[in-house]
Design a protein around this motif. Structure first.
Motif, PDB file in Angstrom:
ATOM      1  N   ASN A  37     -30.246 -72.021  26.779  1.00  0.00           N
ATOM      2  CA  ASN A  37     -29.255 -73.002  27.240  1.00  0.00           C
ATOM      3  C   ASN A  37     -29.737 -73.783  28.464  1.00  0.00           C
ATOM      4  OD1 ASN A  37     -26.449 -72.721  25.730  1.00  0.00           O
ATOM      5  ND2 ASN A  37     -27.359 -70.672  25.859  1.00  0.00           N
ATOM      6  N   GLY A  38     -31.040 -73.781  28.689  1.00  0.00           N
ATOM      7  CA  GLY A  38     -31.619 -74.647  29.710  1.00  0.00           C
ATOM      8  C   GLY A  38     -31.763 -74.055  31.090  1.00  0.00           C
ATOM      9  N   VAL A  39     -31.370 -72.794  31.296  1.00  0.00           N
ATOM     10  CA  VAL A  39     -31.545 -72.161  32.608  1.00  0.00           C
ATOM     11  C   VAL A  39     -32.903 -71.485  32.620  1.00  0.00           C
ATOM     12  CG1 VAL A  39     -30.605 -70.508  34.264  1.00  0.00           C
ATOM     13  CG2 VAL A  39     -29.052 -71.818  32.800  1.00  0.00           C
ATOM     14  N   GLN A  40     -33.913 -72.219  33.093  1.00  0.00           N
ATOM     15  CA  GLN A  40     -35.290 -71.742  33.027  1.00  0.00           C
ATOM     16  C   GLN A  40     -36.109 -72.386  34.135  1.00  0.00           C
ATOM     17  OE1 GLN A  40     -37.266 -72.430  29.245  1.00  0.00           O
ATOM     18  NE2 GLN A  40     -39.278 -72.470  30.237  1.00  0.00           N
ATOM     19  N   LEU A  41     -37.044 -71.644  34.694  1.00  0.00           N
ATOM     20  CA  LEU A  41     -37.963 -72.199  35.679  1.00  0.00           C
ATOM     21  C   LEU A  41     -38.981 -73.081  34.965  1.00  0.00           C
ATOM     22  CD1 LEU A  41     -38.779 -69.261  38.140  1.00  0.00           C
ATOM     23  CD2 LEU A  41     -37.607 -71.392  38.662  1.00  0.00           C
ATOM     24  N   SER A  42     -39.025 -74.334  35.347  1.00  0.00           N
ATOM     25  CA  SER A  42     -39.999 -75.250  34.762  1.00  0.00           C
ATOM     26  C   SER A  42     -41.044 -75.696  35.776  1.00  0.00           C
ATOM     27  CB  SER A  42     -39.283 -76.482  34.195  1.00  0.00           C
ATOM     28  OG  SER A  42     -38.517 -77.120  35.209  1.00  0.00           O
ATOM     29  N   ALA A  43     -40.805 -75.382  37.054  1.00  0.00           N
ATOM     30  CA  ALA A  43     -41.754 -75.749  38.109  1.00  0.00           C
ATOM     31  C   ALA A  43     -41.535 -74.847  39.305  1.00  0.00           C
ATOM     32  CB  ALA A  43     -41.586 -77.214  38.514  1.00  0.00           C
ATOM     33  N   LEU A  44     -42.580 -74.697  40.108  1.00  0.00           N
ATOM     34  CA  LEU A  44     -42.505 -73.930  41.346  1.00  0.00           C
ATOM     35  C   LEU A  44     -43.034 -74.786  42.491  1.00  0.00           C
ATOM     36  CD1 LEU A  44     -43.814 -70.384  40.311  1.00  0.00           C
ATOM     37  CD2 LEU A  44     -41.465 -71.009  40.921  1.00  0.00           C
ATOM     38  N   GLY A  97     -45.389 -80.652  47.183  1.00  0.00           N
ATOM     39  CA  GLY A  97     -45.310 -80.951  45.765  1.00  0.00           C
ATOM     40  C   GLY A  97     -44.865 -79.744  44.966  1.00  0.00           C
ATOM     41  N   SER A  98     -45.034 -79.815  43.665  1.00  0.00           N
ATOM     42  CA  SER A  98     -44.605 -78.726  42.796  1.00  0.00           C
ATOM     43  C   SER A  98     -45.647 -78.459  41.729  1.00  0.00           C
ATOM     44  CB  SER A  98     -43.257 -79.065  42.146  1.00  0.00           C
ATOM     45  OG  SER A  98     -43.367 -80.233  41.365  1.00  0.00           O
ATOM     46  N   LEU A  99     -45.602 -77.264  41.193  1.00  0.00           N
ATOM     47  CA  LEU A  99     -46.523 -76.847  40.145  1.00  0.00           C
ATOM     48  C   LEU A  99     -45.733 -76.708  38.855  1.00  0.00           C
ATOM     49  CD1 LEU A  99     -49.322 -75.751  39.254  1.00  0.00           C
ATOM     50  CD2 LEU A  99     -48.488 -73.467  39.902  1.00  0.00           C
ATOM     51  N   ALA A 100     -46.045 -77.540  37.862  1.00  0.00           N
ATOM     52  CA  ALA A 100     -45.348 -77.488  36.587  1.00  0.00           C
ATOM     53  C   ALA A 100     -45.694 -76.206  35.850  1.00  0.00           C
ATOM     54  CB  ALA A 100     -45.710 -78.704  35.740  1.00  0.00           C
ATOM     55  N   LEU A 101     -44.690 -75.630  35.225  1.00  0.00           N
ATOM     56  CA  LEU A 101     -44.877 -74.393  34.471  1.00  0.00           C
ATOM     57  C   LEU A 101     -44.630 -74.661  32.995  1.00  0.00           C
ATOM     58  CD1 LEU A 101     -42.978 -71.784  36.709  1.00  0.00           C
ATOM     59  CD2 LEU A 101     -45.446 -72.104  36.543  1.00  0.00           C
ATOM     60  N   SER A 102     -45.584 -74.307  32.172  1.00  0.00           N
ATOM     61  CA  SER A 102     -45.360 -74.383  30.730  1.00  0.00           C
ATOM     62  C   SER A 102     -44.470 -73.217  30.317  1.00  0.00           C
ATOM     63  CB  SER A 102     -46.702 -74.305  29.991  1.00  0.00           C
ATOM     64  OG  SER A 102     -47.262 -73.002  30.136  1.00  0.00           O
ATOM     65  N   PRO A 103     -43.845 -73.302  29.145  1.00  0.00           N
ATOM     66  CA  PRO A 103     -42.999 -72.184  28.692  1.00  0.00           C
ATOM     67  C   PRO A 103     -43.732 -70.853  28.637  1.00  0.00           C
ATOM     68  CG  PRO A 103     -42.601 -74.134  27.344  1.00  0.00           C
ATOM     69  CD  PRO A 103     -43.762 -74.462  28.236  1.00  0.00           C
TER      70      PRO A 103
END
Length: 392
Positions: A121-128, A134-140
């Motif tokens: 339902n969209g509650v997920q870490l997608s970046a840190l 800046g931020s670090l994108a996280l793949s699934p």
């Protein structure tokens, strides 16, 4: 802010009113906590109080859905669906555990499944956030297991501190209030709508914890059980994860120092005591050749009682620690990206004074008890004759 207050008050009222029927249901079902050696309560007490908290969650979300502006959160996100569906699963799991004491692996599987519902339902870490900005994108591949870890760790950390009357509800309520203020502050500074999903979850959590605490503070008339402790741990982790995912780091860093590190660190910092207690318990039990889930009477709240603190004072000390850390984290959201030296100095002095105060709160009763014991030993060694001459 008025709509948030209505949501909080609804959560308080519905939870408070549902506790009595849930208590009667618990007694009828035989869901009562028997008195065990490691427990501090003296009489069998009804549990599954988390069922009333879940009812408060539903009532608060119904109120939020009916409000003219907050309803936009339901239209734009799946936040409500995420917490209702995952919360329902975790409550069913908790009721089963409170009734039949299911094994640890089954509970872990249920917690992972609840995490999966949040992710779907969209509650997920997608970046840190990165240390250098800046931020670090996280793949699934990385974001999904990290999300599951945060949810499961938070659920179990809250479950570990549910050992004194009012402790878990108060600690999580304070943490949720700090998270709510932080989310509201970030939205205000970055100039996005103030009515956002993570702040709504945090507001609901504040309400249901406060409503339940009225029945759960020492002497408790009902326990939340695993039904409640796992539910509020789930909601706390969901609000944190969604708050991190909501803001663009590049924009937020123009206005605040460490903008996305604050929500990321808030829950671990606020729950540092239960997290540390959990890790020490796992190490202690495995070092003794026991299961990491084997119960004992060596948790921090048990140690506070042995230091000479009363039940209520032990709980209030834990409240003080959590409130202090939460206040410091929220205060950091008011510090600009390039803080003058005096601001850093004031923050450092505040933390030092707070650490000293916490040490005194814990240590003074122990010193007093030790001196009283030493005086009793000396009086016993003096003998009745010496005591008579001293009185003469």
């Amino acid at each position: 802010m008025r709509e948030y207050l209505l949501v909080i008050l609804t959560g308080i009222a519905v939870t408070y009113l549902l506790v009595s029927p849930v208590k009667s249901l618990a007694i009828a079902m035989g869901a009562q906590a028997a008195v065990r050696d490691r427990d501090v309560h003296k009489v069998p007490t009804p549990r599954i109080g988390g069922l009333a908290m879940f009812g408060g969650l539903l009532g608060a979300l119904v109120m939020a859905r009916a409000l003219p502006h907050m309803t936009q959160v339901f239209i734009e996100t799946k936040t409500a669906n995420a917490v209702i569906l995952s919360g329902a699963l975790i409550v069913l799991l908790g009721i089963a555990d409170d009734l039949w004491d299911i094994d640890a692996l089954t509970k872990l599987a249920g917690q992972i499944a609840a995490s999966g519902i949040l992710i779907m339902n969209g509650v997920q870490l997608s970046a840190l956030p990165r240390l250098d900005g800046g931020s670090l994108a996280l793949s699934p591949v990385y974001g999904v297991p990290l999300t599951v870890f945060i949810v499961v760790a938070t659920i179990n950390a809250v479950n570990f501190i549910d050992g004194l009357d009012g402790l878990a509800a108060g600690v999580v309520g304070i943490a949720a209030f700090a998270l709510f203020l932080l989310g509201y502050r970030l939205a205000e500074v970055v100039d996005i709508p103030l009515l956002i999903g993570p702040a709504m979850i945090a507001a609901v959590l504040v309400g249901i914890c406060a409503g339940f605490l009225a029945h759960n503070f020492h002497p408790a008339r009902i326990f939340m059980g695993d039904t409640g402790s796992m539910l509020i741990g789930l909601l706390l982790s969901a609000a944190t994860i969604q708050l991190i995912a909501l803001f663009d780091t590049a924009i937020a860093e123009k206005y605040l120092i460490f903008p996305l590190w604050l929500p990321l660190l808030l829950v671990p910092m606020v729950t540092v005591v239960p997290f540390a207690d959990m890790l020490l318990a796992v190490w202690r039990r495995t070092n003794q050749g026991l299961s990491p889930f084997a119960p004992d009477k060596q948790h921090l709240h048990h140690r506070l009682l042995r230091l000479g603190h009363s039940h209520r004072r032990s709980v209030l000390i834990m409240y003080g620690w959590v409130g202090l850390v939460g206040a410091c984290m929220v205060a950091m959201s008011f510090v600009p990206p390039d803080p003058p030296t005096w601001q850093a100095l004031v923050l450092f002095i505040t933390l030092c004074v707070a650490a000293l105060g916490a040490a005194l709160m814990v240590g003074v009763p122990r010193i007093i008890a030790r001196r009283a014991f030493q005086a009793e030993v000396e009086a016993a060694a003096a003998g009745p004759g010496d005591r008579t001459r001293q009185h003469a």
